[in-house]
Each structure stands twice: as C-alpha cells, then as structure tokens.
Design a protein around this motif. Structure first.
Motif, PDB file in Angstrom:
ATOM      1  N   THR A  27       0.833  -1.207   0.000  1.00  0.00           N
ATOM      2  CA  THR A  27       0.000   0.000   0.000  1.00  0.00           C
ATOM      3  C   THR A  27       0.865   1.253   0.000  1.00  0.00           C
ATOM      4  N   ILE A  28       1.915   1.223   0.813  1.00  0.00           N
ATOM      5  CA  ILE A  28       2.842   2.374   0.854  1.00  0.00           C
ATOM      6  C   ILE A  28       3.504   2.563  -0.498  1.00  0.00           C
ATOM      7  N   ARG A  29       3.956   1.430  -1.107  1.00  0.00           N
ATOM      8  CA  ARG A  29       4.603   1.501  -2.421  1.00  0.00           C
ATOM      9  C   ARG A  29       3.637   2.076  -3.466  1.00  0.00           C
ATOM     10  N   ASN A  30       2.398   1.563  -3.450  1.00  0.00           N
ATOM     11  CA  ASN A  30       1.391   2.082  -4.391  1.00  0.00           C
ATOM     12  C   ASN A  30       1.113   3.562  -4.146  1.00  0.00           C
ATOM     13  N   SER A  31       1.042   3.913  -2.847  1.00  0.00           N
ATOM     14  CA  SER A  31       0.807   5.319  -2.511  1.00  0.00           C
ATOM     15  C   SER A  31       1.951   6.198  -3.009  1.00  0.00           C
ATOM     16  N   GLU A  32       3.189   5.702  -2.862  1.00  0.00           N
ATOM     17  CA  GLU A  32       4.349   6.457  -3.351  1.00  0.00           C
ATOM     18  C   GLU A  32       4.300   6.619  -4.871  1.00  0.00           C
ATOM     19  N   GLU A  33       3.912   5.529  -5.566  1.00  0.00           N
ATOM     20  CA  GLU A  33       3.805   5.611  -7.030  1.00  0.00           C
ATOM     21  C   GLU A  33       2.719   6.607  -7.425  1.00  0.00           C
ATOM     22  N   LEU A  34       1.563   6.522  -6.737  1.00  0.00           N
ATOM     23  CA  LEU A  34       0.483   7.470  -7.021  1.00  0.00           C
ATOM     24  C   LEU A  34       0.915   8.899  -6.713  1.00  0.00           C
ATOM     25  N   ARG A  35       1.642   9.068  -5.612  1.00  0.00           N
ATOM     26  CA  ARG A  35       2.148  10.387  -5.234  1.00  0.00           C
ATOM     27  C   ARG A  35       3.088  10.926  -6.309  1.00  0.00           C
ATOM     28  N   GLY A  36       3.989  10.035  -6.786  1.00  0.00           N
ATOM     29  CA  GLY A  36       4.911  10.451  -7.855  1.00  0.00           C
ATOM     30  C   GLY A  36       4.158  10.861  -9.114  1.00  0.00           C
ATOM     31  N   GLY A  37       3.126  10.060  -9.479  1.00  0.00           N
ATOM     32  CA  GLY A  37       2.316  10.407 -10.645  1.00  0.00           C
ATOM     33  C   GLY A  37       1.580  11.714 -10.444  1.00  0.00           C
ATOM     34  N   ALA A  38       1.066  11.915  -9.224  1.00  0.00           N
ATOM     35  CA  ALA A  38       0.339  13.155  -8.937  1.00  0.00           C
ATOM     36  C   ALA A  38       1.277  14.353  -9.005  1.00  0.00           C
ATOM     37  N   ILE A  39       2.506  14.177  -8.480  1.00  0.00           N
ATOM     38  CA  ILE A  39       3.486  15.272  -8.540  1.00  0.00           C
ATOM     39  C   ILE A  39       3.833  15.587  -9.993  1.00  0.00           C
ATOM     40  N   GLU A  40       3.998  14.549 -10.800  1.00  0.00           N
ATOM     41  CA  GLU A  40       4.297  14.753 -12.227  1.00  0.00           C
ATOM     42  C   GLU A  40       3.147  15.486 -12.919  1.00  0.00           C
ATOM     43  N   GLN A  41       1.909  15.055 -12.621  1.00  0.00           N
ATOM     44  CA  GLN A  41       0.741  15.723 -13.210  1.00  0.00           C
ATOM     45  C   GLN A  41       0.661  17.176 -12.741  1.00  0.00           C
ATOM     46  N   LEU A  42       0.987  17.397 -11.456  1.00  0.00           N
ATOM     47  CA  LEU A  42       0.964  18.753 -10.929  1.00  0.00           C
ATOM     48  C   LEU A  42       1.985  19.627 -11.644  1.00  0.00           C
ATOM     49  N   GLU A  43       3.179  19.100 -11.877  1.00  0.00           N
ATOM     50  CA  GLU A  43       4.212  19.867 -12.578  1.00  0.00           C
ATOM     51  C   GLU A  43       3.774  20.183 -14.005  1.00  0.00           C
ATOM     52  N   LYS A  44       3.164  19.181 -14.667  1.00  0.00           N
ATOM     53  CA  LYS A  44       2.660  19.427 -16.027  1.00  0.00           C
ATOM     54  C   LYS A  44       1.576  20.501 -16.011  1.00  0.00           C
ATOM     55  N   ALA A  45       0.684  20.410 -15.016  1.00  0.00           N
ATOM     56  CA  ALA A  45      -0.396  21.404 -14.914  1.00  0.00           C
ATOM     57  C   ALA A  45       0.174  22.786 -14.645  1.00  0.00           C
ATOM     58  N   ARG A  46       1.213  22.858 -13.796  1.00  0.00           N
ATOM     59  CA  ARG A  46       1.849  24.159 -13.525  1.00  0.00           C
ATOM     60  C   ARG A  46       2.505  24.712 -14.780  1.00  0.00           C
ATOM     61  N   ALA A  47       3.152  23.838 -15.550  1.00  0.00           N
ATOM     62  CA  ALA A  47       3.788  24.284 -16.800  1.00  0.00           C
ATOM     63  C   ALA A  47       2.725  24.792 -17.777  1.00  0.00           C
ATOM     64  N   ARG A  48       1.601  24.048 -17.896  1.00  0.00           N
ATOM     65  CA  ARG A  48       0.518  24.487 -18.786  1.00  0.00           C
ATOM     66  C   ARG A  48      -0.070  25.813 -18.305  1.00  0.00           C
ATOM     67  N   LEU A  49      -0.258  25.935 -16.983  1.00  0.00           N
ATOM     68  CA  LEU A  49      -0.797  27.176 -16.433  1.00  0.00           C
ATOM     69  C   LEU A  49       0.134  28.347 -16.719  1.00  0.00           C
ATOM     70  N   SER A  50       1.428  28.120 -16.544  1.00  0.00           N
ATOM     71  CA  SER A  50       2.406  29.177 -16.830  1.00  0.00           C
ATOM     72  C   SER A  50       2.350  29.582 -18.295  1.00  0.00           C
ATOM     73  N   LYS A  51       2.248  28.588 -19.177  1.00  0.00           N
ATOM     74  CA  LYS A  51       2.163  28.872 -20.617  1.00  0.00           C
ATOM     75  C   LYS A  51       0.897  29.653 -20.945  1.00  0.00           C
ATOM     76  N   VAL A  52      -0.233  29.219 -20.360  1.00  0.00           N
ATOM     77  CA  VAL A  52      -1.512  29.899 -20.610  1.00  0.00           C
ATOM     78  C   VAL A  52      -1.462  31.328 -20.078  1.00  0.00           C
ATOM     79  N   GLU A  53      -0.851  31.508 -18.894  1.00  0.00           N
ATOM     80  CA  GLU A  53      -0.737  32.863 -18.342  1.00  0.00           C
ATOM     81  C   GLU A  53       0.116  33.749 -19.235  1.00  0.00           C
ATOM     82  N   MET A  54       1.220  33.212 -19.783  1.00  0.00           N
ATOM     83  CA  MET A  54       2.058  33.991 -20.689  1.00  0.00           C
ATOM     84  C   MET A  54       1.293  34.346 -21.959  1.00  0.00           C
ATOM     85  N   GLU A  55       0.538  33.369 -22.507  1.00  0.00           N
ATOM     86  CA  GLU A  55      -0.251  33.647 -23.710  1.00  0.00           C
ATOM     87  C   GLU A  55      -1.332  34.681 -23.425  1.00  0.00           C
ATOM     88  N   ALA A  56      -1.964  34.582 -22.245  1.00  0.00           N
ATOM     89  CA  ALA A  56      -2.998  35.558 -21.886  1.00  0.00           C
ATOM     90  C   ALA A  56      -2.400  36.950 -21.765  1.00  0.00           C
TER      91      ALA A  56
END
Length: 198
Positions: free
Chosen positions: A77-106
C-alpha cells in the motif's frame, strides 16, 4: 497457572517510564514480543502440557504469518501510494507548466489587444479627421460656388437693367437710322457678352 496469568496482566499495566513492559494488544505486537512471551510462559508454565505448548506455538506461528502478510500489504500500500504520489506530482508539474504557458499567452493577448485597440483608435481618429476635412473642403467649395453664382446673377441682373435703361433712353431719342446702328452695336455687344459668359 492463575498466578502466572495474573502476574502477566499486572506487568502489562505497569507504567513504562523507561522500564520493561508488555504490549497487551496481540495484533500490534511483533514476533520478538511474542517470542519473549512464549519464553516466559515456558519458563513459568513447566507443568502445562506439551500439546498446549504446541498449540500455542502453532497459534504464534500463524499469528506471525498473519502479521507478515499484514506487513506485506502495508508495504504494498505504501509503495502504491508512493507511485500514485509520484504520478500526482508529475501531473501537478505538467499542470503548472501548462498554467504558466496559458498565463504567458494571456498576457501576450492582453498586450497585443491593448496595442490593437490603440491602433484602431488612432485609425478611427485619423479617418474621422480626414472625413471632417473633406466635409469642410466640400462646404467651402459649395459656399464659393454659391457665392460665384450669386455674384454672376447679380451682375447679369445689373447689366440687364442697365441695358434696358439704356435701350429705353435710346428708343426715346433715336431716329430710324440711329436706331438701326444702335441695334447692330447692341447685337455685337450681346455676342461679346455671350462669349465672355460662356
């Protein structure tokens, strides 16, 4: 045997201010605590039958297996949670990058929008100024044309009245011969005036 059990229960209730104590929650104990309990039971319970000890031993082993399985599930469960956490962090970084790009375009659209608005405003002002200038020129030309037409009409009227007055004076004073010469002269003068007017 009752004395042994009572002594174990009293040991479990001792305050643990840095001293040795037992955890009475069987599911939360680990195999080391269980082996200590088993050793104490063997030492104090020599009169207990061997079959009871074997049963206890089997129970302890199955409990140990149960705890190992539980430990493995927790680790998974801990291992799965760590993997999910890593995926969530990766998704968060992608979302932050997209948000930054959208803010620059705006921001770029906002700056370009203001520039476009200013350009359109200047074009509208210039266009309006040119239209007003053309209307002013047209007005001035119309006024000048009307003035010239009025002046020409007044000139023609004055000339006509003067001519009529002169003809009236001449008709009252002239004989036939002078009258014919005057008519010829006037016809010549009318031809000249007509050429000037055209």
């Amino acid at each position: 045997m009752k004395n042994v059990t009572d002594s174990f229960l009293s040991l479990g209730h001792w305050p643990s201010a840095g001293s040795f104590g037992f955890n009475t929650d069987i599911l939360a104990t680990n195999p080391i605590n269980l082996s200590v309990v088993l050793g104490v039971l063997i030492f104090f319970g020599k009169g207990v039958c061997a079959s009871c000890l074997n049963e206890w031993k089997d129970n302890l082993l199955s409990l140990s297996d149960l705890l190992d399985n539980r430990k493995q599930r927790i680790l998974n469960t801990i291992r799965n949670s760590e993997e999910l956490r890593g995926g969530a962090i990766e998704q968060l970084e992608k979302a932050r990058a997209r948000l930054s790009k959208v803010e620059m375009e705006a921001e770029e659209f906002r700056v370009n929008g203001y520039s476009e608005i200013e350009r359109e405003k200047l074009n509208l002002i210039n266009s309006t100024y040119k239209t007003l200038e053309q209307l002013e020129n047209y007005k001035n030309e119309t006024i000048h044309f009307e003035q010239q037409r009025a002046i020409n009409q007044v000139r023609q009227r004055i000339f006509q009245q003067a001519l009529e007055g002169a003809l009236g004076t001449l008709n009252s004073c002239l004989n036939n011969e002078l009258h014919l010469r005057t008519i010829s002269a006037n016809i010549g003068m009318f031809g000249t005036i007509k050429e000037i007017a055209d």
